[in-house]
Write an enzyme that holds these catalytic residues in place. Structure first.
Site, PDB file in Angstrom:
ATOM      1  N   LYS A  83       0.978  -1.220  -0.010  1.00 39.83           N
ATOM      2  CA  LYS A  83       0.026   0.059  -0.028  1.00 39.83           C
ATOM      3  C   LYS A  83       0.916   1.407  -0.078  1.00 39.83           C
ATOM      4  O   LYS A  83       1.808   1.377   0.925  1.00 39.83           O
ATOM      5  CB  LYS A  83      -0.839  -0.086   1.028  1.00 39.83           C
ATOM      6  CG  LYS A  83      -2.046   0.688   1.206  1.00 39.83           C
ATOM      7  CD  LYS A  83      -3.061   0.437   2.450  1.00 39.83           C
ATOM      8  CE  LYS A  83      -4.221   1.129   2.446  1.00 39.83           C
ATOM      9  NZ  LYS A  83      -4.978   0.877   3.796  1.00 39.83           N
TER      10      LYS A  83
HETATM   11  O1  G3P Z   1      -7.609   1.668   5.583  1.00 42.03           O
HETATM   12  C1  G3P Z   1      -7.976   2.920   4.961  1.00 42.03           C
HETATM   13  C2  G3P Z   1      -9.417   3.488   5.424  1.00 42.03           C
HETATM   14  O2  G3P Z   1     -10.452   2.363   5.318  1.00 42.03           O
HETATM   15  C3  G3P Z   1      -9.477   4.338   6.878  1.00 42.03           C
HETATM   16  O3  G3P Z   1     -10.952   4.341   7.063  1.00 42.03           O
HETATM   17  O4  G3P Z   1     -12.297   5.025   9.065  1.00 42.03           O
HETATM   18  O5  G3P Z   1     -10.064   5.633   9.479  1.00 42.03           O
HETATM   19  O6  G3P Z   1     -11.405   6.754   7.759  1.00 42.03           O
HETATM   20  P1  G3P Z   1     -11.176   5.399   8.318  1.00 42.03           P
END
Ligand code: G3P
Length: 217
Positions: A83
């Protein structure tokens, strides 16, 4: 639509894998920190539970160091997906890795133009963050619609991986739009099973069954 779990929690990953629903896992530095586990160790364990892609994120900001980190990460298992952030150095790394046959997930995408760049760099997955987009007064699902349209216009093979999913409606909209993958916290994936009428139906059937005095086993 493929389902990835956005977590580094082994118990949750095992539980979801047992349902047959899990096509992959995504992690990020925040999720690794939350797990309290060693990055390499927990990533290796996740890769042994799930057959599909497991995203492990580089933390360097320059291309050269990203490549060195990717070199270490891709040795963890064959299903590791590197990633990288959506920056110039991130996309240089994406191009180099994908040309070499390594899966790459380009993360922190917040615009359709950024998604176009990632596809041109050969990304395996693009991760638009719908929840964080919504949090900042934009419409995350409109972003997914735009990316779908652009990728279809030019027949890009990069898969749209909807990330930062916060609730079941994000999942439904992703499927309606035709996203390739969505990654969600386990609690959101488990919430997809819930419906008040399912619970009510079970309650009614059990009540009637008990009244018959019969048993199956
Ligand atoms: O892994 C990346 C993403 O899904 C993060 O989500 O909830 O931290 O905005 P969030």
């Amino acid at each position: 639509m493929k389902f990835f779990a956005d977590t580094a929690d082994i118990d949750d990953i095992k539980e979801l894998a047992a349902t047959g629903l899990l096509d992959g896992v995504t992690t990020n530095p925040s999720l690794i920190a939350k797990s309290g586990r060693d990055f390499m160790e927990v990533t290796k364990e996740i890769c042994s539970i799930v057959d599909g892609p497991v995203s492990a994120e580089v933390v360097a900001l320059d291309h050269e160091t990203m490549m060195k980190e990717a070199e270490v990460l891709r040795k963890i298992a064959d299903n590791v997906c590197i990633k990288v952030p959506l920056t110039i150095d991130g996309l240089k790394t994406c191009k180099a890795l994908t040309e070499d046959g390594t899966m790459v997930n380009v993360t922190l995408c917040f615009s359709a133009n950024q998604a176009l760049l990632a596809a041109k760099a050969g990304a395996t997955f693009i991760s638009p963050f719908v929840g964080r987009h919504d949090d900042n007064g934009f419409n995350g699902m409109e972003l997914i619609e735009d990316i779908r349209l652009i990728y279809d216009n030019y027949m890009f093979e990069t898969e749209i991986l909807v990330a930062s999913v916060r609730h079941v409606t994000h999942v439904l909209e992703s499927a309606r739009i035709g996203a390739d993958v969505m990654t969600a916290p386990p609690k959101v994936i488990k919430a997809l099973f819930n419906h008040v009428l399912t619970d009510k139906g079970i309650e009614g059937f059990l009540k009637d069954w008990q009244a018959t005095g019969q048993s199956i086993v």
